[in-house]
Design an enzyme around this catalytic site. Structure first.
Site, PDB file in Angstrom:
ATOM      1  CG  HIS A 317       2.375   5.159  -2.096  1.00 60.42           C
ATOM      2  ND1 HIS A 317       1.132   5.079  -1.517  1.00 60.42           N
ATOM      3  CD2 HIS A 317       2.156   5.506  -3.386  1.00 60.42           C
ATOM      4  CE1 HIS A 317       0.197   5.340  -2.413  1.00 60.42           C
ATOM      5  NE2 HIS A 317       0.786   5.609  -3.561  1.00 60.42           N
ATOM      6  CG  ASP A 375       5.181   8.577 -10.058  1.00 58.19           C
ATOM      7  OD1 ASP A 375       4.653   8.890  -8.979  1.00 58.19           O
ATOM      8  OD2 ASP A 375       4.590   8.615 -11.147  1.00 58.19           O
TER       9      ASP A 375
HETATM   10  C1  SDX Z   1       1.997   9.110  -6.407  1.00 56.88           C
HETATM   11  O1  SDX Z   1      -1.610   8.654  -3.005  1.00 56.88           O
HETATM   12  C2  SDX Z   1      -1.454   7.989  -4.092  1.00 56.88           C
HETATM   13  O2  SDX Z   1      -2.074   6.964  -4.271  1.00 56.88           O
HETATM   14  C3  SDX Z   1      -0.435   8.604  -5.111  1.00 56.88           C
HETATM   15  C4  SDX Z   1      -0.129   7.759  -6.339  1.00 56.88           C
HETATM   16  C5  SDX Z   1      -1.364   7.591  -7.228  1.00 56.88           C
HETATM   17  O3  SDX Z   1      -1.373   6.627  -8.013  1.00 56.88           O
HETATM   18  O4  SDX Z   1      -2.257   8.499  -7.212  1.00 56.88           O
HETATM   19  O5  SDX Z   1       0.361   6.492  -5.950  1.00 56.88           O
HETATM   20  C6  SDX Z   1       0.931   8.439  -7.212  1.00 56.88           C
HETATM   21  O6  SDX Z   1       1.876  10.269  -6.094  1.00 56.88           O
HETATM   22  C7  SDX Z   1       3.179   8.266  -5.935  1.00 56.88           C
HETATM   23  C8  SDX Z   1       4.173   9.090  -5.025  1.00 56.88           C
HETATM   24  C9  SDX Z   1       5.070   9.912  -5.942  1.00 56.88           C
HETATM   25  N1  SDX Z   1       5.929  10.824  -5.138  1.00 56.88           N
HETATM   26  C10 SDX Z   1       7.244  10.603  -4.978  1.00 56.88           C
HETATM   27  O7  SDX Z   1       7.855   9.605  -5.403  1.00 56.88           O
HETATM   28  C11 SDX Z   1       7.970  11.730  -4.246  1.00 56.88           C
HETATM   29  C12 SDX Z   1       8.918  11.142  -3.203  1.00 56.88           C
HETATM   30  N2  SDX Z   1       8.108  10.525  -2.151  1.00 56.88           N
HETATM   31  C13 SDX Z   1       7.762  11.307  -1.019  1.00 56.88           C
HETATM   32  O8  SDX Z   1       7.790  12.680  -1.104  1.00 56.88           O
HETATM   33  C14 SDX Z   1       6.784  10.661  -0.053  1.00 56.88           C
HETATM   34  O9  SDX Z   1       7.166   9.359   0.084  1.00 56.88           O
HETATM   35  C15 SDX Z   1       5.306  10.733  -0.380  1.00 56.88           C
HETATM   36  C16 SDX Z   1       4.863  12.130  -0.631  1.00 56.88           C
HETATM   37  C17 SDX Z   1       5.004   9.893  -1.569  1.00 56.88           C
HETATM   38  C18 SDX Z   1       4.552  10.168   0.829  1.00 56.88           C
HETATM   39  O10 SDX Z   1       4.809  11.029   1.889  1.00 56.88           O
HETATM   40  P1  SDX Z   1       4.106  10.815   3.324  1.00 56.88           P
HETATM   41  O11 SDX Z   1       3.191   9.645   3.319  1.00 56.88           O
HETATM   42  O12 SDX Z   1       3.542  12.125   3.768  1.00 56.88           O
HETATM   43  O13 SDX Z   1       5.277  10.370   4.215  1.00 56.88           O
HETATM   44  P2  SDX Z   1       6.330  11.345   4.874  1.00 56.88           P
HETATM   45  O14 SDX Z   1       6.726  12.449   3.943  1.00 56.88           O
HETATM   46  O15 SDX Z   1       5.827  11.703   6.225  1.00 56.88           O
HETATM   47  O16 SDX Z   1       7.591  10.353   4.993  1.00 56.88           O
HETATM   48  C19 SDX Z   1       7.738   9.484   6.115  1.00 56.88           C
HETATM   49  C20 SDX Z   1       9.228   9.455   6.398  1.00 56.88           C
HETATM   50  C21 SDX Z   1       9.829  10.836   6.619  1.00 56.88           C
HETATM   51  O17 SDX Z   1      10.998  10.652   7.404  1.00 56.88           O
HETATM   52  P3  SDX Z   1      10.897  10.898   9.043  1.00 56.88           P
HETATM   53  O18 SDX Z   1      10.260  12.273   9.225  1.00 56.88           O
HETATM   54  O19 SDX Z   1      10.011   9.790   9.546  1.00 56.88           O
HETATM   55  O20 SDX Z   1      12.318  10.814   9.527  1.00 56.88           O
HETATM   56  O21 SDX Z   1       9.924   8.903   5.257  1.00 56.88           O
HETATM   57  C22 SDX Z   1      10.773   9.916   4.699  1.00 56.88           C
HETATM   58  C23 SDX Z   1      10.298  11.243   5.241  1.00 56.88           C
HETATM   59  O22 SDX Z   1      11.385  12.160   5.292  1.00 56.88           O
HETATM   60  N3  SDX Z   1      10.604   9.809   3.242  1.00 56.88           N
HETATM   61  C24 SDX Z   1      11.596   9.895   2.362  1.00 56.88           C
HETATM   62  C25 SDX Z   1      10.988   9.699   1.113  1.00 56.88           C
HETATM   63  N4  SDX Z   1       9.675   9.515   1.263  1.00 56.88           N
HETATM   64  C26 SDX Z   1       9.437   9.597   2.585  1.00 56.88           C
HETATM   65  N5  SDX Z   1      12.925  10.115   2.522  1.00 56.88           N
HETATM   66  C27 SDX Z   1      13.656  10.135   1.385  1.00 56.88           C
HETATM   67  N6  SDX Z   1      13.153   9.941   0.147  1.00 56.88           N
HETATM   68  C28 SDX Z   1      11.820   9.736  -0.022  1.00 56.88           C
HETATM   69  N7  SDX Z   1      11.316   9.532  -1.245  1.00 56.88           N
END
Ligand code: SDX
Length: 440
Positions: A317, A375
């Site tokens: 998140h 989720d």
């Molecule tokens: C919702 O914003 C809100 O409030 C949203 C929400 C709401 O109520 O409105 O809470 C609802 O959208 C919840 C999120 C649902 N999405 C997912 O579950 C999809 C999987 N999660 C990710 O795609 C990700 O965690 C996000 C999109 C939720 C957040 O992404 P960020 O903040 O842009 O973080 P990032 O992608 O830069 O990740 C940081 C690191 C990265 O690794 P490095 O580059 O540092 O090596 O963490 C890794 C990412 O690769 N990472 C994951 C991961 N989520 C982040 N690696 C594997 N699996 C994951 N789920």
């Protein structure tokens, strides 16, 4: 700090040393709110120093002052108008929370009955919308139908489009909240080839939705109290969440003074993405793909592999660097609801719990503070309530309509709000002479 406003509480001095230009210092005001990080107001930065701030993805950017929701991502805190999400989820109806988000206070009995009555008597949609849906293929994703049908409401309800007329704003707010369950259930019935079920004024909000979802003209359908209570809690947990992507989309669309239905339609479009509200559907698909707890290590490794686009859906998140408090409530509810509806064995729930256990012991997830989000468990409950997986994000949109409407109302009445128009850093070609096609 007074509730409802930010107050000057300091200053920031920015020292610029850019290229060979003489160093320059710019003083920027700092504002404090009731809780959470203060903000450095950079609105005058370009005028004072000719530079922009740069924050793709808005990791460190506040877009507005809001009194609706407070999130502390480090502590895993979520409050609406000062009330903890757990208290609201355990004690309120979704309509109570809608009222709280919109008007700032929990309603008393009289206020609640009046509000619920208004909502009830706006749950029907214009009969022409039935024909609008018939233009979709039966296998259309429900979110495509919701995006289209919600935005189309502006074609039917011309007496609630003027955002500068408070009465029309109120009417549009009531209509949005009242008609989302009807449109969501219609999208479901349409996919089944079953007739639409009209809303009933003798049922409460969540029972009415479930009745429209599962009743048929052939026999009386009794909504289960367990299902209604579970749906009520799910709607509350998804109602609002500060300036997330879809809420920011609604605010940005509204900043151009577009009509409310078009703006909510824009929010639904943004929510659809698997990185946002589409994750609940993607989690179930992922759990099905994993299939058995023995396969979990392979998927954990894939989630960590930068060469593999696979991510652990329902994990991570932007704001929560702790357990999402909504996920904690939903995890508990899974066990309760499944037991109450008589599901004694849910392979998906077993895989989800084992996946969480393994991930939270893995350095990759721990280091990046990746925890289950809202989720991760919601789909397990939806499945137990016989909601089809392609409708999960539609339910998220239905619930989040409360937050979108509340944030839209707050924005419209905020004197500081202007049309949202971000800038950029240009990295393209410098000026060059035109070359006619014959010479290219
Ligand atoms: C919702 O914003 C809100 O409030 C949203 C929400 C709401 O109520 O409105 O809470 C609802 O959208 C919840 C999120 C649902 N999405 C997912 O579950 C999809 C999987 N999660 C990710 O795609 C990700 O965690 C996000 C999109 C939720 C957040 O992404 P960020 O903040 O842009 O973080 P990032 O992608 O830069 O990740 C940081 C690191 C990265 O690794 P490095 O580059 O540092 O090596 O963490 C890794 C990412 O690769 N990472 C994951 C991961 N989520 C982040 N690696 C594997 N699996 C994951 N789920």
């Amino acid at each position: 700090m007074a509730v409802g406003k930010m107050e000057g509480c300091g200053k920031a001095t920015l020292k610029l040393e850019i290229g060979g230009a003489a160093p320059k210092e710019v003083e920027l005001p700092v504002y404090c709110g009731t809780e959470g990080p203060s903000v450095v107001d950079v609105r005058g930065l370009y005028r004072e120093a000719g530079v922009f701030t740069h924050d793709p993805g808005f990791f460190s950017t506040s877009s507005c002052a809001s009194a609706i929701t407070f999130i502390d991502g480090e502590e895993g805190i979520l409050r609406h108008r000062g009330y903890d999400i757990q208290d609201l989820a355990d004690n309120c109806t979704y309509l109570e929370v809608c009222y709280l988000l919109m008007y700032g206070e929990l309603p008393n009995e009289k206020e609640y009955q009046e509000f619920a009555h208004k909502i009830t008597y706006h749950t029907m949609v214009h009969e022409q919308i039935n024909f609008l849906l018939r233009g979709f293929p039966r296998r259309a994703h429900p979110m495509a139908i919701l995006v289209g049908s919600v935005a189309s409401l502006s074609a039917f309800y011309h007496d609630s489009l003027d955002i500068f007329d408070e009465k029309q704003r109120d009417l549009a707010s009531i209509r949005m909240l009242a008609k989302m369950p009807t449109l969501t259930a219609m999208a479901h019935k349409y996919s089944l080839g079953q007739p639409f079920v009209y809303p009933r004024n003798d049922l409460d909000y969540t029972s009415n939705f479930l009745h429209m979802m599962f009743a048929t003209p052939c026999e009386e359908y009794k909504v289960s109290d367990v299902a209604a209570r579970a749906m009520n809690k799910l709607l509350i947990l998804h109602a609002d969440h500060e300036q997330n992507a879809s809420t920011s989309t609604v605010r940005l669309a509204s900043s151009s003074q577009a009509n409310p239905f078009a703006c909510i339609g824009a929010g639904i479009s943004c929510l659809w993405g698997p990185a946002h509200g589409g994750a609940n559907e993607a989690v179930i698909d992922m759990l099905e793909e994993i299939g058995d707890v023995s396969n979990i290590p392979e998927f954990i490794n894939r989630a960590k592999d930068k060469e593999d686009p696979f991510r652990l859906m329902g994990f991570g998140h932007r704001v929560y660097k702790n357990y999402d408090p909504r996920a904690a409530v939903l995890k508990l509810s899974c066990d309760e609801v499944l037991e109450e509806v008589g599901v004694t064995n849910s392979p998906k729930l077993q895989i989800a719990k084992e996946l969480e256990r393994i991930a939270l012991e893995d350095e990759y997830f721990v280091e990046r503070k990746l925890f289950p989000n809202v989720d991760f468990y919601s789909g397990i409950i939806y499945e137990a309530l016989h909601i089809p997986v392609e409708l999960y994000t539609g339910l998220f949109a239905m619930a989040r309509t409360a937050g979108w409407v509340a944030q839209w109302r707050e924005m419209i009445s905020d004197p500081e709000q202007k049309i949202g128009r971000p800038r950029q850093i240009y990295t393209g070609e410098p000026r060059r002479d035109f070359v006619p096609m014959k010479k290219r």
